[in-house]
Design a protein around this motif. Structure first.
Motif, mmCIF file in Angstrom:
data_model
loop_
_atom_site.group_PDB
_atom_site.id
_atom_site.type_symbol
_atom_site.label_atom_id
_atom_site.label_comp_id
_atom_site.label_asym_id
_atom_site.label_seq_id
_atom_site.Cartn_x
_atom_site.Cartn_y
_atom_site.Cartn_z
ATOM 1 N N PHE A 1 0.615 -1.181 0.012
ATOM 2 C CA PHE A 1 0.126 0.073 0.111
ATOM 3 C C PHE A 1 0.834 1.261 -0.012
ATOM 4 O O PHE A 1 0.562 2.363 -0.711
ATOM 5 C CB PHE A 1 -1.010 -0.080 1.453
ATOM 6 N N ILE B 1 1.951 1.840 -3.698
ATOM 7 C CA ILE B 1 0.943 2.254 -4.370
ATOM 8 C C ILE B 1 0.539 3.819 -4.060
ATOM 9 O O ILE B 1 0.441 4.825 -4.950
ATOM 10 C CB ILE B 1 -0.432 1.254 -4.112
ATOM 11 N N ASP B 2 0.757 4.136 -2.839
ATOM 12 C CA ASP B 2 0.473 5.409 -2.392
ATOM 13 C C ASP B 2 1.472 6.343 -2.836
ATOM 14 O O ASP B 2 1.192 7.550 -3.440
ATOM 15 C CB ASP B 2 0.636 5.619 -0.861
ATOM 16 N N ARG C 1 -11.167 1.455 2.613
ATOM 17 C CA ARG C 1 -10.091 1.679 1.331
ATOM 18 C C ARG C 1 -10.329 2.429 0.293
ATOM 19 O O ARG C 1 -9.494 3.056 -0.412
ATOM 20 C CB ARG C 1 -9.659 0.221 1.158
ATOM 21 N N LYS D 1 -8.997 5.984 -0.356
ATOM 22 C CA LYS D 1 -7.679 6.250 -0.822
ATOM 23 C C LYS D 1 -7.477 5.477 -2.131
ATOM 24 O O LYS D 1 -6.448 5.694 -2.846
ATOM 25 C CB LYS D 1 -6.743 5.936 0.055
ATOM 26 N N TYR D 2 -8.074 4.470 -2.495
ATOM 27 C CA TYR D 2 -7.932 3.532 -3.724
ATOM 28 C C TYR D 2 -8.947 3.484 -4.549
ATOM 29 O O TYR D 2 -10.284 3.583 -4.129
ATOM 30 C CB TYR D 2 -7.456 2.236 -3.119
ATOM 31 N N ASP D 3 -8.794 3.019 -5.774
ATOM 32 C CA ASP D 3 -9.963 2.606 -6.805
ATOM 33 C C ASP D 3 -9.620 1.003 -6.886
ATOM 34 O O ASP D 3 -8.466 0.386 -6.819
ATOM 35 C CB ASP D 3 -9.742 3.153 -8.088
ATOM 36 N N THR E 1 -6.025 -2.978 -7.361
ATOM 37 C CA THR E 1 -6.336 -1.885 -6.422
ATOM 38 C C THR E 1 -5.032 -0.538 -7.260
ATOM 39 O O THR E 1 -3.970 -1.042 -7.284
ATOM 40 C CB THR E 1 -5.625 -2.045 -5.086
ATOM 41 N N THR E 2 -5.684 0.636 -7.272
ATOM 42 C CA THR E 2 -4.778 1.582 -7.668
ATOM 43 C C THR E 2 -4.737 2.839 -6.750
ATOM 44 O O THR E 2 -5.902 2.668 -6.077
ATOM 45 C CB THR E 2 -5.060 2.110 -9.163
ATOM 46 N N LYS E 3 -4.168 3.720 -6.880
ATOM 47 C CA LYS E 3 -4.309 4.907 -6.274
ATOM 48 C C LYS E 3 -5.418 5.663 -6.788
ATOM 49 O O LYS E 3 -5.568 5.753 -7.908
ATOM 50 C CB LYS E 3 -2.841 5.738 -6.493
ATOM 51 N N LYS E 4 -6.242 6.197 -5.862
ATOM 52 C CA LYS E 4 -7.258 6.943 -6.200
ATOM 53 C C LYS E 4 -7.403 7.881 -7.415
ATOM 54 O O LYS E 4 -6.426 8.757 -7.119
ATOM 55 C CB LYS E 4 -7.993 7.162 -5.089
#
Length: 329
Positions: free
Chosen positions: A127, A130-131, A148, A151-153, A276-279
């Motif tokens: 995480f 990714i951030d 989650r 912060k994430y897509d 999961t990606t960064k939003k």
């Protein structure tokens, strides 16, 4: 959901012991294998022959320009020392990680027309990466949660299910919480499945039933020893972990089977596992569409069957579906 690391390491150790018991490391799929749920052989060697689908120009065009120009996509697994069947060291080369999440990553990269750069890290490091933008995507058995989503897509690709695993010779059936009444069931302490099992026990006793004798073990090797010896009736844990163990023990005196499963989110919501990606970084739509391509063309089904995870298939990928509520553990 994030499965027990201690169980994953224990399973990996058993795989390594089984495939090197003759005194030399396994070198090919015939010696580095266990039976899978489809009656075939699960290849545990470094030579995986992964499915690499053809690029889809329309979907590839949706990838953010910076990633397209780079030509690679960095996809991370937070597997630490190894999380079978998600990502874990090959039986003949512990520098090579294999697993269903890496195979799914390759499917995504192929459709996007990008070279896969697969990175293994710790769960926390996944995480953080990714951030910071170090990793483009996380594919690591990550459950969609409402917290989650701040912060994430997410783009979903598997159901998040819990399994009821019993000895292969057991006559126990599972149709719901009542099936556990009067039974001794093992569960991991501090897990979401523990919360669900405790609620089952509370509800059964409120109805005047005996309830469930819930057991805990210091390590997960103890869980399976207890299951094999008849000290417990069932193990209630993550479906992929149990599915891998079923494949691993097939044809042995310790053989087990899965007799039922429930959503890891409880009775009111189907839990889902997602890439999961960064939003709002612009990548998630392309990932969703890539997953839909391989769901339609059958490559996705082949990967799930390979790892005994067909029961967790989804009919389509969804961006940011309802996740586990904020008050969930």
């Amino acid at each position: 959901m994030h499965p027990s690391k201690s169980l994953a390491v224990a399973l990996a150790a058993v795989v390594m012991a089984a495939t090197t018991a003759c005194g030399s490391a396994a070198t090919d799929a015939t010696t580095a294998s266990v039976a899978n749920g489809a009656g075939g052989v699960l290849n545990l060697s470094a030579k995986q022959d992964r499915i690499v689908p053809a690029a889809d120009p329309t979907v590839a065009a949706e990838v953010p320009e910076a990633i397209r120009k780079r030509g690679t996509i960095v996809i991370a697994q937070g597997a630490g020392a190894g999380d079978p069947p998600f990502a874990f060291p090959a039986s003949d080369d512990d520098s090579v990680f294999i697993g269903d999440e890496i195979d799914i990553s390759q499917l995504i990269a192929g459709v996007l027309g990008l070279k896969l750069q697969s990175v293994n890290t710790s769960w926390e490091g996944l995480f953080l990466g990714i951030d910071s933008g170090r990793y483009d995507l996380g594919v690591s058995n990550i459950t969609v949660t409402e917290a989650r989503k701040d912060k994430y897509d997410f783009a979903t690709y598997r159901k998040d299910n819990l399994a009821v695993e019993v000895p292969a010779a057991s006559t126990l059936t599972f149709t719901g919480p009542e099936s556990f009444d009067g039974k001794t069931v093992a569960v991991g302490s501090g897990t979401n499945q523990e919360k669900i099992l405790q609620q089952y026990d509370t509800d059964l006793k409120a109805k005047g039933h005996k309830g469930i004798d819930i057991k805990y073990y210091q390590d997960d090797t103890g869980v399976y020893a207890a299951l094999a010896s008849g000290q417990i009736d069932a193990y209630f844990g993550p479906n992929p972990i149990s599915a891998f163990h079923v494949a691993q023990t097939k044809g042995t005196p310790q053989a087990t089977k899965i007799i039922g499963s429930v959503s890891g989110a409880g009775s009111t919501l189907q839990g889902l596992i997602a890439a999961t990606t960064k939003k709002d970084d612009g990548l998630i739509r392309a990932v969703r569409d890539a997953l839909d391509v391989v769901i339609r063309n059958g490559d996705y089904a082949k990967v799930l069957a390979k790892w005994n995870l067909t029961s967790e298939a989804v009919p389509t990928s969804v961006i940011n579906p309802p996740g586990l509520p904020r008050d969930n553990r």
